[in-house]
Write a protein that holds these residues in place. Structure first.
Motif, PDB file in Angstrom:
ATOM      1  N   ASN A 121      10.469  75.784 -78.837  1.00  0.00           N
ATOM      2  CA  ASN A 121       9.676  75.806 -80.058  1.00  0.00           C
ATOM      3  C   ASN A 121       9.676  74.428 -80.709  1.00  0.00           C
ATOM      4  N   PRO A 122       8.757  73.555 -80.283  1.00  0.00           N
ATOM      5  CA  PRO A 122       8.698  72.242 -80.920  1.00  0.00           C
ATOM      6  C   PRO A 122       8.424  72.337 -82.417  1.00  0.00           C
ATOM      7  N   ASP A 123       7.801  73.436 -82.846  1.00  0.00           N
ATOM      8  CA  ASP A 123       7.515  73.677 -84.264  1.00  0.00           C
ATOM      9  C   ASP A 123       8.512  74.661 -84.874  1.00  0.00           C
ATOM     10  N   LEU A 124       9.766  74.586 -84.455  1.00  0.00           N
ATOM     11  CA  LEU A 124      10.781  75.534 -84.916  1.00  0.00           C
ATOM     12  C   LEU A 124      10.888  75.550 -86.437  1.00  0.00           C
ATOM     13  N   VAL A 125      10.829  74.396 -87.075  1.00  0.00           N
ATOM     14  CA  VAL A 125      10.973  74.341 -88.533  1.00  0.00           C
ATOM     15  C   VAL A 125       9.908  75.216 -89.199  1.00  0.00           C
ATOM     16  N   GLU A 126       8.673  75.095 -88.754  1.00  0.00           N
ATOM     17  CA  GLU A 126       7.590  75.897 -89.325  1.00  0.00           C
ATOM     18  C   GLU A 126       7.787  77.375 -89.021  1.00  0.00           C
ATOM     19  N   ARG A 127       8.162  77.697 -87.803  1.00  0.00           N
ATOM     20  CA  ARG A 127       8.339  79.100 -87.430  1.00  0.00           C
ATOM     21  C   ARG A 127       9.432  79.767 -88.265  1.00  0.00           C
ATOM     22  N   LEU A 128      10.540  79.053 -88.485  1.00  0.00           N
ATOM     23  CA  LEU A 128      11.600  79.634 -89.310  1.00  0.00           C
ATOM     24  C   LEU A 128      11.139  79.801 -90.755  1.00  0.00           C
ATOM     25  N   ALA A 129      10.307  78.892 -91.228  1.00  0.00           N
ATOM     26  CA  ALA A 129       9.847  78.946 -92.618  1.00  0.00           C
ATOM     27  C   ALA A 129       9.007  80.189 -92.889  1.00  0.00           C
ATOM     28  N   ILE A 130       8.203  80.595 -91.897  1.00  0.00           N
ATOM     29  CA  ILE A 130       7.302  81.730 -92.125  1.00  0.00           C
ATOM     30  C   ILE A 130       7.751  82.994 -91.397  1.00  0.00           C
ATOM     31  N   GLY A 131       8.895  82.917 -90.716  1.00  0.00           N
ATOM     32  CA  GLY A 131       9.403  84.085 -90.006  1.00  0.00           C
ATOM     33  C   GLY A 131       8.595  84.436 -88.778  1.00  0.00           C
ATOM     34  N   ALA A 132       7.967  83.443 -88.149  1.00  0.00           N
ATOM     35  CA  ALA A 132       7.143  83.695 -86.971  1.00  0.00           C
ATOM     36  C   ALA A 132       8.008  83.967 -85.740  1.00  0.00           C
ATOM     37  N   GLU A 133       7.437  84.691 -84.795  1.00  0.00           N
ATOM     38  CA  GLU A 133       8.125  84.963 -83.539  1.00  0.00           C
ATOM     39  C   GLU A 133       8.364  83.644 -82.795  1.00  0.00           C
ATOM     40  N   LEU A 134       9.503  83.554 -82.113  1.00  0.00           N
ATOM     41  CA  LEU A 134       9.846  82.352 -81.363  1.00  0.00           C
ATOM     42  C   LEU A 134       9.447  82.500 -79.894  1.00  0.00           C
ATOM     43  N   ASN A 135       8.978  81.400 -79.303  1.00  0.00           N
ATOM     44  CA  ASN A 135       8.801  81.377 -77.853  1.00  0.00           C
ATOM     45  C   ASN A 135      10.151  81.579 -77.170  1.00  0.00           C
ATOM     46  N   ALA A 136      10.137  82.265 -76.030  1.00  0.00           N
ATOM     47  CA  ALA A 136      11.359  82.454 -75.241  1.00  0.00           C
ATOM     48  C   ALA A 136      11.580  81.247 -74.334  1.00  0.00           C
ATOM     49  N   VAL A 137      12.830  80.921 -74.099  1.00  0.00           N
ATOM     50  CA  VAL A 137      13.185  79.810 -73.213  1.00  0.00           C
ATOM     51  C   VAL A 137      13.029  80.232 -71.758  1.00  0.00           C
ATOM     52  N   ASP A 138      12.385  79.396 -70.963  1.00  0.00           N
ATOM     53  CA  ASP A 138      12.330  79.590 -69.519  1.00  0.00           C
ATOM     54  C   ASP A 138      13.534  78.874 -68.917  1.00  0.00           C
ATOM     55  N   PHE A 139      14.561  79.632 -68.619  1.00  0.00           N
ATOM     56  CA  PHE A 139      15.811  79.019 -68.165  1.00  0.00           C
ATOM     57  C   PHE A 139      15.699  78.410 -66.768  1.00  0.00           C
ATOM     58  N   THR A 140      14.680  78.793 -66.007  1.00  0.00           N
ATOM     59  CA  THR A 140      14.531  78.230 -64.661  1.00  0.00           C
ATOM     60  C   THR A 140      14.075  76.776 -64.702  1.00  0.00           C
TER      61      THR A 140
END
Length: 358
Positions: free
Chosen positions: A321-340
Motif C-alpha cells: 500500500n504505497p498510499d497507506l497513510v491515506e488508507r489508514l486515515a479513511i479506514g479503507a481496505e488494504l491491499n494484500a501482500v504477495d509474499f511470492t
C-alpha cells in the motif's frame, strides 16, 4: 475525526507530519555493486507521505553483504544512488532515515568474495542454511573479532553515517536488532566474550553505544535512533534478561538525548512485549518511543493515544500500500501482500501495487 496517528509529532530534530513510520524492509532490488537504482528511487518516493521512511538495512562494509543485492553506503556510487532516493523523497515533502547495519555472522564468504564472516563469537548460526550464488549452503563459522579490531567496526559505522549525510539523509537508525552484528554483541545467548565487550550487560552494550556516539558526532543526537528486538529470535539469538537489556539501552539513549528509540516486537499486543514497551517508556524520558510488530490502523492509533508509543512503525502494510497513510486515515481496505514476490527482483510486487481510485 482525525486519528492521532495522523497528527504531527517531533522525533528529536525531525518534525513529522504524521506518526506513521515506514519500517526498514530488505527487498533485494538494488543494482550490481549494492547501488540503489531507479526501482528503489520509485519505491521510496511513492511512500513519501509517511511521517518518516526508514530504509532497508544498508551495509557499512564491502565485506558484509547478507542478501547478495542489499544496498551499501561505503562508496561513491552508493552515495550517488542514495542521493537520488533522498532527492525524490524530499521533492514530495518526505523525511527519510538510513538504517546502517553489519550482519556479522548472518552472512557467508560466498556472498563476500571469500571474506570471512565476523562476530562476537566463533559459533555459527544453527539454521537450515543460507542462500548464496552457489546455492543454499550451511552457515559458515564466523571469526570472533579481536578486541583491537573493534574500533575499526565503529569507524565503519561512522564513515557510513558521513556518507549518509552527503547522500542527503535526514537521520540515521542504527540496526541493533534481529541477530546481526550489534545484536550478536548485545544479547547474552551469542556473546561469549571475556574481554570488555562481553559478560556484563554494560560490556555487551559497549559496541552499540560506541557506534551510537560516533554516529551522533556526525548527525547530532536529535537525528540518531536505534532499533532493538529483545524478544525476536531471528538468526538464532535470545537474551537471558530482555527487560534489563531494554532498561539499560533506553537509559543510555535517554542520557544522549537521541531522536528516537524503536522496539521491534514479534507481536506488539503480547504481555511480555507490552512490558518491554512500558520499561522503555519509563526509561526514555523525552526520547520518543517507536513500536513495530503487527499493527493495524486502529490498534496503532490506540497505543499512540494511550501514550504507549509516540509513533507506529508499519512494515508489510507499506509493501502493498504505497498510499497507506491515506488508507489508514479513511479506514479503507488494504491491499494484500504477495509474499511470492518479496525478494523476486524487478518491479512486480515492489512498485506495481495499486493506489486507491481517485
Amino acid at each position: 475525526m482525525t486519528l492521532k496517528l495522523h497528527t504531527p509529532t517531533q522525533l528529536g530534530d525531525l518534525s513529522l507530519r504524521n506518526r506513521i513510520v515506514m519500517s526498514p524492509m530488505t527487498r533485494t532490488r538494488n543494482e550490481p555493486g549494492h547501488v540503489p537504482g531507479a526501482l528503489v528511487v520509485e519505491h521510496y518516493a511513492d511512500r513519501a507521505d509517511a511521517g518518516l521512511i526508514i530504509t532497508e538495512c544498508t551495509s557499512v562494509s564491502a565485506d558484509a553483504s547478507a542478501f547478495g543485492d542489499d544496498p551499501g553506503i561505503y562508496n561513491e556510487a552508493q552515495v550517488a544512488g542514495w542521493k537520488r532516493v533522498t532527492d525524490a523523497v524530499h521533492a514530495k515533502g518526505g523525511l527519510i532515515a538510513l538504517q546502517i547495519w553489519h550482519p556479522g555472522r548472518a552472512t557467508h564468504p560466498f556472498l563476500n568474495n571469500g571474506a570471512e564472516s565476523i562476530s562476537s563469537t566463533n559459533r555459527a548460526i544453527r539454521d537450515d542454511g543460507i542462500h548464496t550464488p552457489k546455492g543454499t549452503v550451511p552457515q559458515a563459522n564466523p571469526r570472533a573479532l579481536r578486541t583491537d579490531e573493534i574500533p575499526g567496526i565503529v569507524a565503519q559505522f561512522k564513515a557510513g553515517a558521513e556518507n549518509a549525510r552527503r547522500a542527503g539523509f535526514d537521520a540515521i537508525q542504527i540496526h541493533g536488532a534481529h541477530g546481526y552484528l550489534i545484536d550478536q554483541f548485545l544479547r547474552s545467548s551469542v556473546n561469549d566474550r571475556t574481554d570488555e565487550y562481553g559478560g556484563s550487560l554494560e560490556n555487551r552494550a559497549r559496541l552499540l553505544l560506541e557506534i551510537t556516539d560516533a554516529v551522533i558526532g556526525v548527525f547530532g543526537a536529535g537525528r540518531v535512533g536505534v532499533r532493538i528486538s529483545p524478544l525476536v529470535a531471528y538468526n538464532d539469538i535470545s537474551d537471558a534478561d530482555p527487560q534489563a537489556l531494554v532498561a539499560y539501552v533506553a537509559e543510555q539513549y535517554a542520557k544522549r538525548g537521541t531522536g528516537f528509540f524503536e522496539l521491534r516486537h514479534n507481536d506488539h499486543s503480547k504481555a511480555e512485549e507490552l512490558e518491554l514497551a512500558r520499561i522503555a517508556r519509563s526509561k526514555l524520558g523525552s526520547v520518543p518511543l517507536l513500536r513495530n510488530g503487527g499493527y493495524g490502523g486502529a490498534d496503532g492509533d490506540e497505543d499512540v493515544v494511550a501514550g504507549r508509543a509516540d509513533a507506529i512503525v508499519y512494515g508489510k502494510p507499506f509493501i502493498a500500500n504505497p498510499d497507506l497513510v491515506e488508507r489508514l486515515a479513511i479506514g479503507a481496505e488494504l491491499n494484500a501482500v504477495d509474499f511470492t514476490t518479496l525478494y523476486a527482483g524487478g518491479a512486480k510486487g515492489y512498485n506495481d501495487y495499486p493506489r486507491l481510485a481517485s
